[in-house]
Scaffold this motif. Structure first.
Motif, short mmCIF file in Angstrom:
data_model
loop_
_atom_site.label_atom_id
_atom_site.label_comp_id
_atom_site.label_asym_id
_atom_site.label_seq_id
_atom_site.Cartn_x
_atom_site.Cartn_y
_atom_site.Cartn_z
N VAL A 12 -33.49 -60.83 20.18
CA VAL A 12 -33.24 -59.59 20.90
C VAL A 12 -32.52 -59.86 22.22
N VAL A 13 -33.01 -60.84 22.96
CA VAL A 13 -32.53 -61.05 24.33
C VAL A 13 -31.04 -61.36 24.38
N GLY A 14 -30.51 -62.05 23.36
CA GLY A 14 -29.08 -62.36 23.36
C GLY A 14 -28.22 -61.10 23.35
N ASP B 224 -19.20 -58.71 36.60
CA ASP B 224 -19.31 -59.45 37.87
C ASP B 224 -20.76 -59.64 38.33
N ALA B 225 -21.70 -59.10 37.59
CA ALA B 225 -23.10 -59.18 38.01
C ALA B 225 -23.71 -60.52 37.64
N GLU B 226 -24.73 -60.90 38.38
CA GLU B 226 -25.54 -62.06 38.02
C GLU B 226 -26.63 -61.57 37.06
N ILE B 227 -26.67 -62.17 35.88
CA ILE B 227 -27.69 -61.82 34.90
C ILE B 227 -28.65 -63.00 34.82
N LEU B 228 -29.88 -62.75 35.22
CA LEU B 228 -30.88 -63.80 35.35
C LEU B 228 -32.03 -63.52 34.39
N VAL B 229 -32.21 -64.41 33.43
CA VAL B 229 -33.34 -64.31 32.49
C VAL B 229 -34.41 -65.30 32.92
N VAL B 230 -35.60 -64.79 33.17
CA VAL B 230 -36.73 -65.65 33.55
C VAL B 230 -37.57 -65.87 32.29
N ASN B 231 -37.45 -67.05 31.74
CA ASN B 231 -38.15 -67.41 30.52
C ASN B 231 -39.57 -67.85 30.86
N ASP B 232 -40.55 -67.04 30.47
CA ASP B 232 -41.95 -67.30 30.82
C ASP B 232 -42.60 -68.22 29.80
N CYS B 233 -41.99 -69.41 29.65
CA CYS B 233 -42.49 -70.44 28.74
C CYS B 233 -42.63 -69.90 27.31
N SER B 234 -41.54 -69.32 26.81
CA SER B 234 -41.54 -68.79 25.44
C SER B 234 -41.70 -69.92 24.43
N ARG B 235 -42.29 -69.60 23.29
CA ARG B 235 -42.49 -70.58 22.23
C ARG B 235 -41.37 -70.54 21.20
N ASP B 236 -40.38 -69.69 21.43
CA ASP B 236 -39.26 -69.58 20.49
C ASP B 236 -37.96 -69.95 21.21
N ALA C 257 -30.49 -66.67 25.41
CA ALA C 257 -30.07 -66.02 26.65
C ALA C 257 -28.96 -66.80 27.32
N GLY C 258 -29.08 -68.12 27.34
CA GLY C 258 -28.05 -68.95 27.94
C GLY C 258 -26.73 -68.86 27.20
N MET C 259 -26.77 -68.87 25.88
CA MET C 259 -25.55 -68.78 25.08
C MET C 259 -24.86 -67.43 25.25
N VAL D 99 -33.87 -69.25 34.10
CA VAL D 99 -34.87 -69.98 34.87
C VAL D 99 -36.15 -69.97 34.05
N SER D 100 -36.73 -71.12 33.81
CA SER D 100 -37.90 -71.22 32.93
C SER D 100 -39.16 -71.62 33.69
N HIS D 101 -40.26 -70.99 33.35
CA HIS D 101 -41.56 -71.41 33.86
C HIS D 101 -42.08 -72.58 33.04
N GLN D 102 -42.85 -73.45 33.67
CA GLN D 102 -43.41 -74.60 32.98
C GLN D 102 -44.59 -74.21 32.09
N TYR D 103 -45.22 -73.08 32.37
CA TYR D 103 -46.28 -72.54 31.53
C TYR D 103 -46.25 -71.03 31.67
N ASN D 104 -46.91 -70.34 30.75
CA ASN D 104 -46.90 -68.88 30.74
C ASN D 104 -47.67 -68.33 31.93
N MET D 105 -46.97 -67.60 32.80
CA MET D 105 -47.57 -67.13 34.05
C MET D 105 -47.74 -65.61 34.10
N GLY D 106 -47.07 -64.89 33.22
CA GLY D 106 -47.21 -63.44 33.21
C GLY D 106 -45.93 -62.73 33.63
N ASN D 107 -45.84 -61.45 33.24
CA ASN D 107 -44.65 -60.65 33.51
C ASN D 107 -44.37 -60.51 35.00
N GLY D 108 -45.43 -60.24 35.79
CA GLY D 108 -45.25 -60.08 37.22
C GLY D 108 -44.77 -61.36 37.89
N ALA D 109 -45.29 -62.51 37.43
CA ALA D 109 -44.85 -63.79 37.98
C ALA D 109 -43.37 -64.02 37.68
#
Length: 295
Positions: A19-21, A33-45, A51-53, A59-69
């Motif tokens: 979906v995200v792609g 011209d916008a910056e599109i920033l996807v914060v990957n909350d340690c997804s397992r897929d 998103a990068g492609m 930007v990826s979290h090292q472990y799942n921290m939650g939507n607010g994080a």
């Protein structure tokens, strides 16, 4: 939106492969011209890879921290003067972003996409959100059309003032909306229609509904304590008066229970009054600190 202001579109994502792609591609076409920033909350897929492609900075979290994080990470990492937050699950469309940006151009500090009844996941969710909206409107003194919508745009310098208040879970929209309104910042609600999300929702109706309710009370007592303490004080005063009148009519004497209720009423009022003064001093000092930093 003024071309002099850089736009950052932030998408918190957790297991949104497939979906995200497409979401990133549609945003890239609409806002090249916008910056599109996807914060990957340690997804397992393969969320991060897709998103990068598609052209997003990931930007990826090292472990799942939650939507607010993920929202807080995105706000800290974003380079834009204007921040747009939207879901990575395909519910929100790029076309609606411009309506939010128009509100910021008109002078608002935050613009929120307000879902109609047909855009709610189900009737139970719609009823729950409506009750939360009414309660929050009563406590803040402002008409709130959609307290829990995660689709919003805000001025970056204002939004970052409240990062320390945002929880790591799914209730960041509630907290940020209440914080903006109670701090005197202008908030606009823009009617939108959202698509059905692809995949299952990660929000629990009961657990997160209770959490939203607690946050509403927490934010109200944080920014305007007397809106909670004064009604409670009046409730005990009225109950004490009713108890006194009834007891006096029955026995001709004074009710000890009525006396306790009067004392509770006075104590709650005084606690609210002191809390109101502490709040005023705290945010007065915070405002002075911000002014010195800008200088």
């Amino acid at each position: 939106m003024s071309s002099a202001k850089l736009l950052s579109i932030i998408l918190p994502a957790y297991n949104e492969a497939g979906v995200v792609g497409n979401v990133v591609k549609s945003l890239r076409e609409a806002f090249p011209d916008a910056e599109i920033l996807v914060v990957n909350d340690c997804s397992r897929d393969s969320t991060a890879e897709e998103a990068g492609m598609a052209g997003a900075r990931v930007v990826s979290h090292q472990y799942n921290m939650g939507n607010g994080a993920a929202i807080k990470t995105g706000a800290r990492q974003a380079a834009g003067d204007i921040l747009v937050f939207m879901d990575a699950d395909g519910q929100h469309s790029a076309e609606n972003v411009r309506a939010l940006l128009d509100k910021l151009d008109a002078g608002y500090d935050m613009a929120i996409g307000a879902r109609d009844a047909g855009s709610q996941a189900n009737r139970r969710r719609h009823v729950g959100n409506s009750l939360l909206n009414r309660l929050a409107s009563l406590l803040t003194g402002h008409k709130i059309h959609d307290l829990t919508s995660g689709f919003r745009a805000a001025k970056a310098n204002v939004f970052r003032q409240f990062l320390y208040l945002l929880p790591n879970g799914f209730s960041y929209p509630t907290t940020s909306t209440m914080a903006f309104l109670r701090s005197g910042y202008s908030v606009a609600f823009v009617p939108i229609k959202v698509r059905r999300r692809q995949g299952s929702s990660k929000i629990s109706f009961l657990r997160d509904g209770i959490r939203f309710l607690v946050i509403i009370m927490k934010m109200t007592t944080l920014f305007s304590p007397m809106r909670v303490f004064f009604p409670l004080s009046m409730l005990f005063f009225i109950l004490g008066t009713i108890r006194y009148i009834y007891f006096y009519w029955q026995t001709g004497g004074f009710s000890n229970m009525a006396g306790i209720m009067f004392m509770m009423s006075m104590l709650i009022f005084l606690i609210g009054l002191v809390s109101e003064q502490i709040t005023a001093l705290h945010y007065g000092m915070s405002h002075s600190d911000c002014t010195r930093e800008e200088d």
